[in-house]
Design a protein around this motif. Structure first.
Motif, mmCIF file in Angstrom:
data_model
loop_
_atom_site.group_PDB
_atom_site.id
_atom_site.type_symbol
_atom_site.label_atom_id
_atom_site.label_comp_id
_atom_site.label_asym_id
_atom_site.label_seq_id
_atom_site.Cartn_x
_atom_site.Cartn_y
_atom_site.Cartn_z
ATOM 1 N N ALA A 42 1.025 -1.428 -0.157
ATOM 2 C CA ALA A 42 0.109 -0.490 0.175
ATOM 3 C C ALA A 42 1.206 1.298 0.198
ATOM 4 O O ALA A 42 0.614 2.675 -0.979
ATOM 5 C CB ALA A 42 -0.725 0.292 1.656
ATOM 6 N N ASP A 43 1.986 1.275 1.053
ATOM 7 C CA ASP A 43 2.791 2.229 0.979
ATOM 8 C C ASP A 43 2.991 2.581 -0.433
ATOM 9 O O ASP A 43 3.442 3.744 -0.998
ATOM 10 C CB ASP A 43 3.987 2.013 2.406
ATOM 11 C CG ASP A 43 3.137 2.406 3.301
ATOM 12 O OD1 ASP A 43 2.257 2.606 3.617
ATOM 13 O OD2 ASP A 43 3.887 2.382 4.627
ATOM 14 N N TYR A 44 3.892 1.027 -1.479
ATOM 15 C CA TYR A 44 4.913 1.342 -2.342
ATOM 16 C C TYR A 44 3.842 2.099 -3.764
ATOM 17 O O TYR A 44 3.813 2.825 -4.310
ATOM 18 C CB TYR A 44 4.851 0.493 -3.012
ATOM 19 C CG TYR A 44 5.409 0.392 -4.573
ATOM 20 C CD1 TYR A 44 6.881 0.278 -4.404
ATOM 21 C CD2 TYR A 44 4.411 -0.473 -5.061
ATOM 22 C CE1 TYR A 44 7.017 0.327 -5.878
ATOM 23 C CE2 TYR A 44 4.523 -0.411 -6.600
ATOM 24 C CZ TYR A 44 6.656 0.655 -7.116
ATOM 25 O OH TYR A 44 6.346 0.115 -8.420
ATOM 26 N N CYS A 45 2.390 1.615 -3.407
ATOM 27 C CA CYS A 45 1.129 2.380 -4.566
ATOM 28 C C CYS A 45 1.224 3.712 -4.062
ATOM 29 O O CYS A 45 1.055 4.419 -5.571
ATOM 30 C CB CYS A 45 -0.111 1.300 -4.307
ATOM 31 S SG CYS A 45 0.052 -0.532 -5.124
ATOM 32 N N LYS A 50 -0.198 4.668 -8.003
ATOM 33 C CA LYS A 50 -0.400 3.872 -8.720
ATOM 34 C C LYS A 50 -2.195 3.886 -8.896
ATOM 35 O O LYS A 50 -2.481 4.520 -7.511
ATOM 36 C CB LYS A 50 -0.074 2.131 -8.172
ATOM 37 C CG LYS A 50 1.214 1.866 -7.973
ATOM 38 C CD LYS A 50 1.585 2.366 -9.359
ATOM 39 C CE LYS A 50 3.158 2.186 -9.819
ATOM 40 N NZ LYS A 50 3.556 1.553 -11.594
ATOM 41 N N SER A 51 -2.388 3.499 -9.757
ATOM 42 C CA SER A 51 -3.264 3.961 -9.686
ATOM 43 C C SER A 51 -4.743 3.416 -9.814
ATOM 44 O O SER A 51 -4.247 1.794 -9.271
ATOM 45 C CB SER A 51 -4.329 4.109 -11.688
ATOM 46 O OG SER A 51 -3.703 2.368 -12.142
ATOM 47 N N GLU A 52 -6.231 3.213 -9.363
ATOM 48 C CA GLU A 52 -7.067 2.470 -8.821
ATOM 49 C C GLU A 52 -7.235 0.966 -9.471
ATOM 50 O O GLU A 52 -6.945 -0.418 -9.002
ATOM 51 C CB GLU A 52 -7.933 3.230 -8.579
ATOM 52 C CG GLU A 52 -9.580 1.884 -7.221
ATOM 53 C CD GLU A 52 -8.529 2.456 -5.697
ATOM 54 O OE1 GLU A 52 -8.847 1.388 -5.281
ATOM 55 O OE2 GLU A 52 -7.687 3.452 -5.866
ATOM 56 N N ASN A 59 -1.510 -7.847 -12.098
ATOM 57 C CA ASN A 59 -1.496 -9.372 -11.531
ATOM 58 C C ASN A 59 -0.082 -9.640 -10.488
ATOM 59 O O ASN A 59 -0.154 -10.111 -9.486
ATOM 60 C CB ASN A 59 -1.006 -10.379 -13.004
ATOM 61 C CG ASN A 59 -1.944 -10.962 -13.817
ATOM 62 O OD1 ASN A 59 -2.557 -10.952 -13.633
ATOM 63 N ND2 ASN A 59 -1.431 -11.092 -15.575
ATOM 64 N N LEU A 60 -0.106 -8.065 -10.301
ATOM 65 C CA LEU A 60 0.853 -8.029 -9.163
ATOM 66 C C LEU A 60 0.342 -7.479 -7.696
ATOM 67 O O LEU A 60 0.863 -8.506 -6.947
ATOM 68 C CB LEU A 60 1.613 -6.087 -9.639
ATOM 69 C CG LEU A 60 3.093 -6.302 -8.046
ATOM 70 C CD1 LEU A 60 4.033 -8.108 -7.408
ATOM 71 C CD2 LEU A 60 3.937 -5.002 -8.689
ATOM 72 N N SER A 61 -0.994 -7.091 -7.912
ATOM 73 C CA SER A 61 -1.492 -7.021 -7.080
ATOM 74 C C SER A 61 -2.148 -8.487 -6.127
ATOM 75 O O SER A 61 -2.181 -9.076 -5.407
ATOM 76 C CB SER A 61 -2.830 -5.598 -7.453
ATOM 77 O OG SER A 61 -1.989 -4.490 -7.394
ATOM 78 N N LYS A 62 -2.588 -9.057 -7.192
ATOM 79 C CA LYS A 62 -3.229 -10.183 -7.096
ATOM 80 C C LYS A 62 -2.484 -11.090 -6.202
ATOM 81 O O LYS A 62 -2.404 -12.080 -5.534
ATOM 82 C CB LYS A 62 -3.699 -11.081 -8.341
ATOM 83 C CG LYS A 62 -4.805 -10.628 -9.091
ATOM 84 C CD LYS A 62 -5.133 -11.386 -10.542
ATOM 85 C CE LYS A 62 -6.423 -10.880 -10.743
ATOM 86 N NZ LYS A 62 -6.619 -10.779 -12.363
ATOM 87 N N LEU A 63 -0.827 -11.227 -6.987
ATOM 88 C CA LEU A 63 0.568 -11.559 -6.127
ATOM 89 C C LEU A 63 0.613 -11.167 -5.006
ATOM 90 O O LEU A 63 0.894 -12.427 -4.151
ATOM 91 C CB LEU A 63 1.902 -11.558 -7.101
ATOM 92 C CG LEU A 63 2.784 -12.400 -7.019
ATOM 93 C CD1 LEU A 63 2.145 -13.977 -6.740
ATOM 94 C CD2 LEU A 63 3.712 -11.728 -7.306
#
Length: 806
Positions: A42-45, A50-52, A59-63
């Motif tokens: 969350a801090d990285y995004c 990063k967009s919503e 795929n990265l968020s899923k991982l």
């Protein structure tokens, strides 16, 4: 999961993965758990705006979502990924972003290296693998059916009946011939010598009883049935006998799982039950609030009463009053000679409100009387369990005039004793964990050597592995106790694969898809816990006394704190003073919110008030911490702490008095396996805020009949409570709405009648399964005995030697 990782690596998201991994490597933490990972992401995004759409759909968020743990090792990252409940995959992500899958053994080596306990030149470590023992047993396929073991087993058995009716009906016939009560034959006698003869005689008996009045008592036509080959056990009236025979007739002609369960649940085969609750102060008065003595004691006593009542009801319905059958329930616990004013030094004590339920206390062998004549912490109790089981066997045979039909273990030590007794007495074993310590103490297996002097986890976790694999069936209070949620690992699931560095590796510790697991939540004792609005059942003098105790009484020996304004809405909690129950966390949460203090008082009923009065290290630490919090946040005048031991009557009334003032109950545990106090509060009518970690997730429907809190987020918890209080002040009906829904929830799902009916049905069905399957468990039991004698017993002996010099 490998496809998902490759999808990230082979796309534009690879640069984000590289950046995120770089930021992880620069963190101080080298072992990240799921919350740490999600927070870091969350801090990285946020940092990289990063967009919503990226956050929700990439795929990265899923991982990241599926990643349960990350270990840093020599520039590489080890990712433990949980793609679904009860499933785990492990990958090593190298510095140049190559991903390779690791085996379970390799993961355990990584964890050993992480704590500098890996010695490749000193030989391989012992590996424990229970999977081969489950390979030849039926297994559930769909994770959502885990915890519904008996339903699966019934389907499996009925399909076998359908596929090979001759063999299975012979097994059923042989099973029916087994049953006796103290020498008296039940169900069928020697006149029925075959399955075909049984089928013919059933139809003959049905014709006969069909002509009788349905209410005709069994004793009036007992001998007529006996001449056809049927002994007592089919029913107490002509109507009941006809029902039972019709179910069996249907089962023989067209088997299905519902008919099988309906019939097996009626077979009179459980008359004598032993409940093992070995540690703590086990009694009916003056014990609650003492170390290691809380919800488990309440649970076992209530269960014993309900089991005895249900056994009596089943016995009468089966028509066994003609044989003067007297069911018996024994709670087996330890005798404490220095009983500190309790009855824990009394060998035999009748359970209040029962005809034939007893507490049987067996003394520990002396060894060092300074230890064995006093209370012993559950963390130190391990050296005495084997001899306790041996001595208990003799006492139980004497009290029961033979073997029990079912042994139910409670907690790790009780489950191990249940294993030892069931093994020696060849009896069906049921386990109830209540709470597995491995989930409660973070990294407790990884750092077990550092914690061994205080907690002796090597003994506890070994005992858990032995008992849970030995049990014929396991009862959990919730589904997530077994396999958690999509976001969190279950208590039993945590035993699937773990390391005890330099002791052993558990490659497969338990089969989570085994039909031995069943969710059967406990109930509430409705004699003591009932709605505040039932004025006709409340005693005015008790109410007035409890109100004074809670709000105004001054007694420095057992009460700390005087309320400036006792009319403020009370926030209430009641639990042992230990780290996991986290009452100090609730006090700090209250202290951090001046707004909450304006609207409410905080009242705790918890343990001792003084360090010198406690013999429990953890309780002493929490007492000191609570005083520091009171002073730090200047809670004087807004906080009250009662160091009292309550009877059940007072315990029930205390919830109702809080409800009279439209108060709330908060259960702030860092982890709660189930939460009996939550049920007690809800049935009393108290809006309840409970930890989101553990069983409360399945009791409470958030914002409908109660509320979840994250006890590690103090400000957020305070805001949730304040929001509720504010809404109640704006709309007084809101408190009543939540209160009413809380009561309805308990009455619909959590009663002891539901619990014990289900438990006895399980005992009968697993007894039938063990007989008909001819499953050879001897190899498993021998493996468990080896673990007991080669790992558990030597370590217990070392601890006993330490005890000899205390």
């Amino acid at each position: 999961m490998s496809e998902l990782i490759q999808a990230v690596i082979n796309s534009e998201e690879k640069s984000d993965l590289r950046s995120f991994v770089s930021e992880i490597r620069h963190q101080e933490k080298r072992y990240l758990l799921r919350n740490d990972i999600l927070s870091a992401y969350a801090d990285y995004c946020d940092k990289h705006q990063k967009s919503e759409d990226f956050i929700q759909s990439s795929n990265l968020s899923k991982l990241i979502y599926y990643t349960q743990e990350i270990l840093q090792e020599d520039g590489n990252l080890c990712l433990i990924i949980r793609p679904k409940i009860a499933s785990q995959e492990v990958y090593r992500l190298t510095e140049d972003l190559n991903a390779e899958e690791l085996s379970v053994q390799e993961l355990l080596d990584v964890r050993d290296r992480f704590v500098n306990r890996y010695h490749p030149n000193e030989g391989d470590i012992l590996e424990l693998d229970f999977q081969p023992f489950y390979d030849y047993s039926p297994a559930i396929r769909d994770p959502k059916n885990i915890g519904k073991g008996v339903q699966y087993l019934n389907r499996y058995l009925s399909s076998k009946l359908f596929q090979d009716p001759r063999q299975w009906l012979e097994s059923l016939f042989d099973f029916l011939r087994l049953h006796q009560y103290e020498g008296s034959q039940l169900l069928i006698n020697g006149q029925i010598q075959s399955q075909q003869r049984l089928s013919d005689q059933i139809k003959k008996a049905l014709t006969y009883v069909g002509k009788l009045d349905s209410e005709e008592p069994y004793e009036k036509f007992r001998y007529a049935l006996q001449s056809m080959g049927f002994e007592p056990g089919w029913g107490n009236t002509a109507g009941r006998v006809a029902e039972t025979l019709e179910i069996l007739d249907e089962l023989i002609d067209s088997p299905d799982h519902q008919t099988l369960e309906a019939f097996i649940s009626r077979i009179p085969m459980v008359f004598k039950i032993v409940l093992v609750s070995a540690h703590g102060w086990f009694g009916q008065e003056g014990v609650l609030g003492r170390p290691d003595t809380g919800g488990q004691v309440v649970y076992v006593l209530d269960q014993a009463k309900s089991l005895e009542k249900q056994l009596q009801e089943d016995t009468t319905l089966a028509g066994l009053d003609v044989l003067n059958v007297q069911p018996k329930v024994i709670i087996l616990t330890r005798l404490i000679p220095n009983s500190d004013g309790t009855l824990c030094n009394q060998r035999l004590e009748k359970v209040h409100g029962t005809e034939n339920a007893w507490i049987l206390r067996v003394p520990l062998r002396e060894f060092n009387p300074k230890m064995t004549q006093n209370w012993i912490s559950r963390f130190e109790f391990w050296p005495y369990l084997e001899t306790f089981a041996i001595d208990s066997e003799k006492e139980l045979r004497s009290e029961l005039r033979g073997n029990p039909d079912l042994i139910i273990g409670n907690y790790t030590d009780g489950n191990l004793v249940a294993f030892l007794l069931a093994r020696r007495m060849k009896v069906t074993q049921c386990n109830i964990a209540h709470a597995l310590e491995k989930s409660k103490y973070l990294f407790s297996n990884l750092y077990w050597q550092d914690l061994e002097d205080k907690y002796h986890f090597s003994l506890q976790f070994t005992a858990d592995l032995i008992a849970m694999n030995a049990a014929n069936f396991i009862i959990s209070s919730t589904y997530q106790e077994i396999v958690g949620t999509p976001d969190s690992v279950g208590q039993y699931e945590s035993y699937k694969c773990f390391t005890m560095p330099e002791l052993y590796h558990v490659v497969s510790g338990i089969e989570l898809f085994s039909p031995k697991f069943n969710v059967v939540p406990p109930g509430v004792n409705e004699t003591y816990y009932f709605p505040y609005s039932r004025w006709e059942d409340r005693v005015e003098s008790d109410r007035a006394r409890i109100e004074e105790l809670l709000f105004t009484q001054e007694d420095p020996s057992q009460i700390f704190g005087k309320l400036d304004d006792p009319t403020k809405r009370p926030i209430f909690s009641m639990a042992r003073l230990d780290r996991i129950k986290n009452l100090t966390g609730l006090a700090e949460c209250f202290g951090k919110s001046p707004e909450l203090q304006e609207h409410c008082n905080l009242i705790l009923v918890a343990g001792k008030l003084r360090v010198e009065e406690s013999g429990d290290n953890e309780e002493r630490d929490e007492i000191e911490k609570l005083y520091r919090i009171i002073d730090q946040y200047n809670l004087h005048g807004k906080f009250r702490w009662l160091g009292v031991r309550l009877s059940k009557t007072d315990s029930g009334e205390i919830y109702r008095v809080i409800a009279d003032r439209q108060g709330i109950f908060v259960q702030p545990a860092l982890f709660e396996a189930f939460g009996l106090t939550i049920l007690e509060a809800m049935i009393s009518g108290l809006p309840t805020f409970a930890t989101q970690f553990g069983g409360p997730l399945e009791i409470i429907n958030d914002k409908v009949n109660g509320f979840y809190i994250n006890p590690t987020h103090l400000e957020e918890t305070a805001e949730k409570i304040l929001d509720f209080v504010t809404k109640c002040e704006q709309n007084p009906n809101y408190w009543y709405e939540i209160s009413t829904r809380a009561m309805d929830r308990v009455y619909s799902t959590y009663t002891w009648k539901i619990h014990t009916t289900r438990l006895l049905s399980l005992a009968r069905i697993y007894g039938f399964w063990n007989f008909t399957s001819k499953e050879n468990r001897e190899d498993l039991l021998r493996y468990l005995e080896a673990l007991f004698y080669l790992i558990y017993k030597p370590r217990a002996q070392q601890l006993l030697e330490q005890h000899m010099y205390r």
